[in-house]
Design a protein around this motif. Structure first.
Motif, PDB file in Angstrom:
ATOM      1  N   SER A 169       1.002  -1.229   0.035  1.00 23.05           N
ATOM      2  CA  SER A 169      -0.063  -0.211  -0.053  1.00 23.05           C
ATOM      3  C   SER A 169       0.687   1.365   0.052  1.00 23.05           C
ATOM      4  O   SER A 169       1.937   1.494   0.603  1.00 23.05           O
ATOM      5  CB  SER A 169      -0.957   0.067   1.288  1.00 23.05           C
ATOM      6  N   ARG A 170       0.557   2.319  -0.934  1.00 18.81           N
ATOM      7  CA  ARG A 170       1.317   3.215  -1.067  1.00 18.81           C
ATOM      8  C   ARG A 170       0.496   4.607  -0.564  1.00 18.81           C
ATOM      9  O   ARG A 170       0.894   5.863  -0.700  1.00 18.81           O
ATOM     10  CB  ARG A 170       1.800   3.590  -2.366  1.00 18.81           C
ATOM     11  N   LEU A 171      -0.862   4.640  -0.192  1.00 24.26           N
ATOM     12  CA  LEU A 171      -1.605   5.701   0.331  1.00 24.26           C
ATOM     13  C   LEU A 171      -0.963   6.289   1.569  1.00 24.26           C
ATOM     14  O   LEU A 171      -1.175   5.748   2.616  1.00 24.26           O
ATOM     15  CB  LEU A 171      -3.125   4.951   0.453  1.00 24.26           C
ATOM     16  N   ARG A 172      -0.644   7.719   1.503  1.00 23.78           N
ATOM     17  CA  ARG A 172      -0.100   8.227   2.660  1.00 23.78           C
ATOM     18  C   ARG A 172      -1.069   9.272   3.147  1.00 23.78           C
ATOM     19  O   ARG A 172      -1.088   9.520   4.334  1.00 23.78           O
ATOM     20  CB  ARG A 172       1.128   9.033   2.370  1.00 23.78           C
ATOM     21  N   SER A 173      -1.768   9.877   2.424  1.00 24.76           N
ATOM     22  CA  SER A 173      -2.808  11.107   2.881  1.00 24.76           C
ATOM     23  C   SER A 173      -4.152  10.767   2.190  1.00 24.76           C
ATOM     24  O   SER A 173      -4.220  10.394   1.193  1.00 24.76           O
ATOM     25  CB  SER A 173      -2.377  12.191   2.860  1.00 24.76           C
ATOM     26  N   VAL A 174      -5.293  11.066   3.192  1.00 26.25           N
ATOM     27  CA  VAL A 174      -6.632  10.995   2.596  1.00 26.25           C
ATOM     28  C   VAL A 174      -7.233  12.150   3.098  1.00 26.25           C
ATOM     29  O   VAL A 174      -7.350  12.339   4.506  1.00 26.25           O
ATOM     30  CB  VAL A 174      -7.492   9.642   2.975  1.00 26.25           C
ATOM     31  N   ASP A 175      -7.786  13.075   2.324  1.00 25.47           N
ATOM     32  CA  ASP A 175      -8.452  14.057   2.924  1.00 25.47           C
ATOM     33  C   ASP A 175      -9.887  14.184   2.153  1.00 25.47           C
ATOM     34  O   ASP A 175     -10.043  14.308   0.905  1.00 25.47           O
ATOM     35  CB  ASP A 175      -7.658  15.495   2.484  1.00 25.47           C
ATOM     36  N   LEU A 176     -11.077  14.133   2.946  1.00 28.09           N
ATOM     37  CA  LEU A 176     -12.476  13.909   2.623  1.00 28.09           C
ATOM     38  C   LEU A 176     -13.410  14.981   3.043  1.00 28.09           C
ATOM     39  O   LEU A 176     -13.244  15.368   4.297  1.00 28.09           O
ATOM     40  CB  LEU A 176     -13.019  12.558   2.900  1.00 28.09           C
ATOM     41  N   ILE A 177     -13.988  15.831   2.178  1.00 29.18           N
ATOM     42  CA  ILE A 177     -14.999  16.980   2.487  1.00 29.18           C
ATOM     43  C   ILE A 177     -16.309  16.352   2.188  1.00 29.18           C
ATOM     44  O   ILE A 177     -16.489  16.236   0.941  1.00 29.18           O
ATOM     45  CB  ILE A 177     -14.695  18.055   2.012  1.00 29.18           C
ATOM     46  N   VAL A 178     -16.983  15.975   3.375  1.00 26.27           N
ATOM     47  CA  VAL A 178     -18.300  15.164   3.119  1.00 26.27           C
ATOM     48  C   VAL A 178     -19.249  16.006   2.670  1.00 26.27           C
ATOM     49  O   VAL A 178     -19.628  17.000   3.488  1.00 26.27           O
ATOM     50  CB  VAL A 178     -18.577  14.368   4.228  1.00 26.27           C
ATOM     51  N   ARG A 179     -19.901  15.792   1.667  1.00 23.52           N
ATOM     52  CA  ARG A 179     -21.113  16.631   1.138  1.00 23.52           C
ATOM     53  C   ARG A 179     -22.570  16.133   1.842  1.00 23.52           C
ATOM     54  O   ARG A 179     -23.136  16.926   2.474  1.00 23.52           O
ATOM     55  CB  ARG A 179     -21.207  16.665  -0.297  1.00 23.52           C
ATOM     56  N   ASN A 180     -22.544  14.729   1.883  1.00 20.82           N
ATOM     57  CA  ASN A 180     -23.393  14.018   2.465  1.00 20.82           C
ATOM     58  C   ASN A 180     -23.001  12.554   2.858  1.00 20.82           C
ATOM     59  O   ASN A 180     -22.068  12.202   1.849  1.00 20.82           O
ATOM     60  CB  ASN A 180     -25.098  14.151   2.054  1.00 20.82           C
ATOM     61  N   VAL A 181     -23.547  11.977   3.719  1.00 17.79           N
ATOM     62  CA  VAL A 181     -23.053  10.516   3.804  1.00 17.79           C
ATOM     63  C   VAL A 181     -24.049   9.669   3.059  1.00 17.79           C
ATOM     64  O   VAL A 181     -25.347   9.851   3.562  1.00 17.79           O
ATOM     65  CB  VAL A 181     -22.967  10.200   5.310  1.00 17.79           C
ATOM     66  N   CYS A 182     -23.710   9.025   2.178  1.00 12.48           N
ATOM     67  CA  CYS A 182     -25.015   8.233   1.218  1.00 12.48           C
ATOM     68  C   CYS A 182     -25.368   7.037   2.132  1.00 12.48           C
ATOM     69  O   CYS A 182     -24.627   6.366   2.913  1.00 12.48           O
ATOM     70  CB  CYS A 182     -24.399   7.879  -0.063  1.00 12.48           C
ATOM     71  N   ARG A 183     -26.568   6.898   1.947  1.00 11.75           N
ATOM     72  CA  ARG A 183     -27.371   5.911   2.586  1.00 11.75           C
ATOM     73  C   ARG A 183     -28.455   5.022   1.547  1.00 11.75           C
ATOM     74  O   ARG A 183     -28.350   5.578   0.576  1.00 11.75           O
ATOM     75  CB  ARG A 183     -28.265   6.440   3.737  1.00 11.75           C
ATOM     76  N   PRO A 184     -28.896   3.952   1.906  1.00 13.97           N
ATOM     77  CA  PRO A 184     -29.773   3.360   1.080  1.00 13.97           C
ATOM     78  C   PRO A 184     -30.844   4.359   0.255  1.00 13.97           C
ATOM     79  O   PRO A 184     -31.304   5.363   1.046  1.00 13.97           O
ATOM     80  CB  PRO A 184     -30.450   2.459   1.932  1.00 13.97           C
ATOM     81  N   THR A 185     -30.996   4.006  -1.051  1.00 17.64           N
ATOM     82  CA  THR A 185     -32.170   4.980  -1.904  1.00 17.64           C
ATOM     83  C   THR A 185     -33.119   5.062  -1.235  1.00 17.64           C
ATOM     84  O   THR A 185     -33.938   5.949  -1.626  1.00 17.64           O
ATOM     85  CB  THR A 185     -31.989   4.430  -3.039  1.00 17.64           C
ATOM     86  N   PHE A 186     -33.623   3.812  -0.570  1.00 16.27           N
ATOM     87  CA  PHE A 186     -35.227   3.833  -0.097  1.00 16.27           C
ATOM     88  C   PHE A 186     -35.292   4.701   1.273  1.00 16.27           C
ATOM     89  O   PHE A 186     -36.492   4.775   1.611  1.00 16.27           O
ATOM     90  CB  PHE A 186     -35.736   2.422   0.104  1.00 16.27           C
ATOM     91  N   GLN A 187     -34.325   4.916   1.956  1.00 17.87           N
ATOM     92  CA  GLN A 187     -34.346   5.782   3.257  1.00 17.87           C
ATOM     93  C   GLN A 187     -34.694   7.287   2.948  1.00 17.87           C
ATOM     94  O   GLN A 187     -34.140   8.137   2.098  1.00 17.87           O
ATOM     95  CB  GLN A 187     -33.298   5.646   3.982  1.00 17.87           C
ATOM     96  N   TRP A 188     -35.870   7.600   3.179  1.00 19.63           N
ATOM     97  CA  TRP A 188     -36.286   9.033   2.862  1.00 19.63           C
ATOM     98  C   TRP A 188     -35.605  10.349   3.801  1.00 19.63           C
ATOM     99  O   TRP A 188     -35.623  11.253   3.402  1.00 19.63           O
ATOM    100  CB  TRP A 188     -37.849   9.125   3.016  1.00 19.63           C
ATOM    101  N   ASN A 189     -35.172   9.993   5.137  1.00 19.29           N
ATOM    102  CA  ASN A 189     -34.505  11.165   5.652  1.00 19.29           C
ATOM    103  C   ASN A 189     -33.095  10.865   5.843  1.00 19.29           C
ATOM    104  O   ASN A 189     -32.392  10.514   6.703  1.00 19.29           O
ATOM    105  CB  ASN A 189     -35.240  10.646   7.403  1.00 19.29           C
ATOM    106  N   ASP A 190     -32.818  11.122   4.746  1.00 22.67           N
ATOM    107  CA  ASP A 190     -31.235  11.112   4.371  1.00 22.67           C
ATOM    108  C   ASP A 190     -30.674  12.512   4.384  1.00 22.67           C
ATOM    109  O   ASP A 190     -29.734  12.659   3.199  1.00 22.67           O
ATOM    110  CB  ASP A 190     -30.840  10.240   3.358  1.00 22.67           C
ATOM    111  N   GLY A 191     -31.034  13.576   4.949  1.00 21.83           N
ATOM    112  CA  GLY A 191     -30.469  14.716   4.974  1.00 21.83           C
ATOM    113  C   GLY A 191     -28.984  14.753   5.739  1.00 21.83           C
ATOM    114  O   GLY A 191     -28.644  13.984   6.012  1.00 21.83           O
TER     115      GLY A 191
END
Length: 569
Positions: free
Chosen positions: A422-444
């Motif tokens: 493994s060569r991965l040294r840095s990970v930087d995530l800016i989360v717009r939203n955390v995706c959840r199952p498509t049938f879930q309606w309260n995924d704000g």
């Protein structure tokens, strides 16, 4: 360097009679004695003028050999210096005798620091996620006259200033603009080696000519029938005076220009623009062409408004084949759409092996959502984007991403990675939203939505558990940004840097961290939010004294107090 603020003594209100001196007598005075400056009046706050530090004195303006050579548009050589006029007026300049490092510091003070990362460096240091996001605001010096005239100070300054002025240039990607730029660099070939970052922007609009415009004004003969009659040219109308461009360059023309004119370019930026139903930038002017000109010196590719540049895996592979030494790719889209996610879901598993740094921005709107948009549901029906994005991790060293992500990203990345390779040294995530199952309606999203907070915790837990497979990962940052938040300092985040953890924590996160990375620990583990915001009439109110600094630790369970005791599941 600013002008002195000492007020000058006002002159006489009316002309005074002055005795004139004959011209012959004035010449004789200049030849026999030096010019003595007038005595400063006693009313000034500083009777004695302070002298500058160093050996640079400007009591007289003497022309040096270099300055006179620039004035005469020739190179200073022995023949030019042997001229009696030049030999009599030239004197050694203390400024020119300074080391080149001092000149660099002076020009950095005037111009600003240059962004040299990724232009000349061949290797990347760990934890450079902030550098990956820096090309959007890269410093590009303007060619203003007051700046360019500094090149007349000396020959040494001319080289240093031209290096700054032409280090990053931006050209309109039309055939007329490219031809003008080509003619300019043909007349000034010594400037080509200074260009390290070349940027092209493709117009998405073009102003219509008068012959192509159809002007219409509403008829006032019968108000009940909104008929329209043609208007005369030059009169205002309601028809847009813009159309799609017809003189834009193709990518092969841009690549040929870069290959011919800039042999030392390291960074190539392409800006596709954004509009409704935008035109795609064509890759080949000749439809029978199959490949783009090869640019071996380009190591960094920056794509802005990428939907107009790359719409399929074939489009990207053609560009990647023309950049065999590409190690860094910045990909950003103007706004979120399902086609962008679906296109990148096909490209990311097929990245070239030489590409080690990736910055991907699929959405740049940092506001909370009441529910996920409809375009994201279209993506979920066709593919799981987080799984496809994780397939690119085994070959990368630095990864920065802005968009929607869930725990499946780290689960898949860990399963595909080998602890020894493994060569991965840095990970930087800016989360717009955390995706959840498509049938879930309260995924704000938002700090008052406990369903989102719990999904964010699962994302962090998955990231911590993947550290045993991502053995060389040194920098990890996951954060959520809400520009509309009443308390922005409480936006959830998690950061691991130098084996020190900050941000959200829970018993499960602490337990998994001790197992996968024993040397890492939390700097502190706070049990409360401090000044907890209050609720009034169902609305969240911020604390009386709002702090802009985010806390070093936030316990997940304390977010329940922000939801007002109401959790919808």
């Amino acid at each position: 360097m600013t002008a002195a603020s000492t007020p000058a003594t006002p002159g006489p209100s009316s002309p005074t009679a002055a005795r004139t001196i004959p011209l012959e007598q004035l010449k004789a005075m200049n030849d026999t004695e030096d010019i003595v400056p007038p005595t400063r009046p006693s009313s000034t706050p500083f009777p004695q003028q302070e002298s500058l530090e160093g050996d640079i004195q400007c009591s007289r303006r003497l022309k040096t050999t270099e300055s006179m050579a620039i004035e005469h548009h020739v190179e200073p050589d022995s023949n030019f210096a042997s001229d009696p006029e030049v030999r009599g007026l030239s004197q050694p300049s203390s400024l020119c005798n300074l080391p080149v490092e001092i000149h660099e510091c002076i020009l950095d003070h005037l111009f600003g620091m240059r962004l040299s990362v990724s232009v000349a460096s061949k290797t990347a240091a760990s934890g450079r996620s902030k550098v990956l996001r820096g090309w959007g605001t890269a410093l590009r010096h303007s060619r203003r006259r007051e700046v360019s005239e500094l090149a007349l100070v000396s020959v040494k300054w001319r080289q240093l200033i031209q290096d700054r002025l032409y280090r990053h240039i931006k050209i309109k990607a039309t055939r007329d603009s490219v031809e003008q730029a080509l003619m300019w660099f043909q007349r000034n070939p010594h400037l080509c080696s200074y260009v390290k970052h070349i940027e092209f922007w493709f117009p998405v609009f073009q102003q219509k000519s008068l012959a192509d415009r159809t002007f219409r004004i509403p008829s006032v003969t019968n108000p009940s029938t909104p008929t329209q009659t043609p208007a005369h040219a030059g009169e205002p109308g309601n028809t847009p005076s813009y159309q799609s461009p017809n003189n834009n360059c193709t990518l092969d023309e841009v690549f040929w220009f870069v290959r011919y004119a800039f042999p030392e370019a390291r960074v190539l930026s392409l800006e596709g623009g954004e509009r409704k139903k935008p035109p795609m930038v064509q890759q080949f002017r000749d439809p029978s062409s199959q490949s783009l000109p090869v640019l071996e010196t380009i190591k960094t590719l920056v794509c802005k408004g990428q939907w107009n540049l790359i719409r399929s895996n074939d489009d990207f592979q053609n560009i990647a084949a023309a950049l065999p030494n590409l190690v860094e790719w910045h990909s950003s889209y103007a706004r979120g759409k399902s086609k962008s996610y679906l296109c990148m879901a096909v490209i990311l598993p097929n990245l070239p092996q030489n590409l080690t740094n990736l910055n991907l921005c699929l959405e740049n709107d940092f506001r909370r959502e009441a529910v996920s948009p409809s375009f994201w549901r279209k993506v979920g029906l066709k593919t799981h984007f987080c799984v496809e994005m994780a397939k690119a991790m085994p070959a990368l060293e630095h990864f920065a991403y802005t968009g929607r992500v869930c725990r499946s990203f780290f689960d898949t990345a860990a399963s595909l990675s080998n602890v020894r390779t493994s060569r991965l040294r840095s990970v930087d995530l800016i989360v717009r939203n955390v995706c959840r199952p498509t049938f879930q309606w309260n995924d704000g999203s938002g700090i008052t939505d406990m369903a989102f907070i719990e999904a964010f915790e699962r994302l962090v837990i998955s990231a911590v558990r993947s550290l045993d497979k991502l053995a060389v990962l040194e920098s990890l940052r996951i954060k959520f940004i809400d520009l509309d938040s009443v308390v922005p300092s409480l936006n959830p985040y998690f950061q691991l840097q130098d084996n020190k953890c900050t941000g959200i924590w829970s018993d499960q996160i602490v337990e998994d961290l001790a197992r996968t990375r024993p040397g890492a620990s939390f700097a502190e583990k706070s049990e409360s939010l401090g000044d907890v915001p209050l609720f009034k009439d169902g609305q969240l109110l911020g604390p009386p004294t709002l702090s802009k600094t985010r806390p070093s630790s936030i316990k997940i369970s304390t977010y329940a107090s922000l939801s007002g005791g109401i959790t919808i599941t």
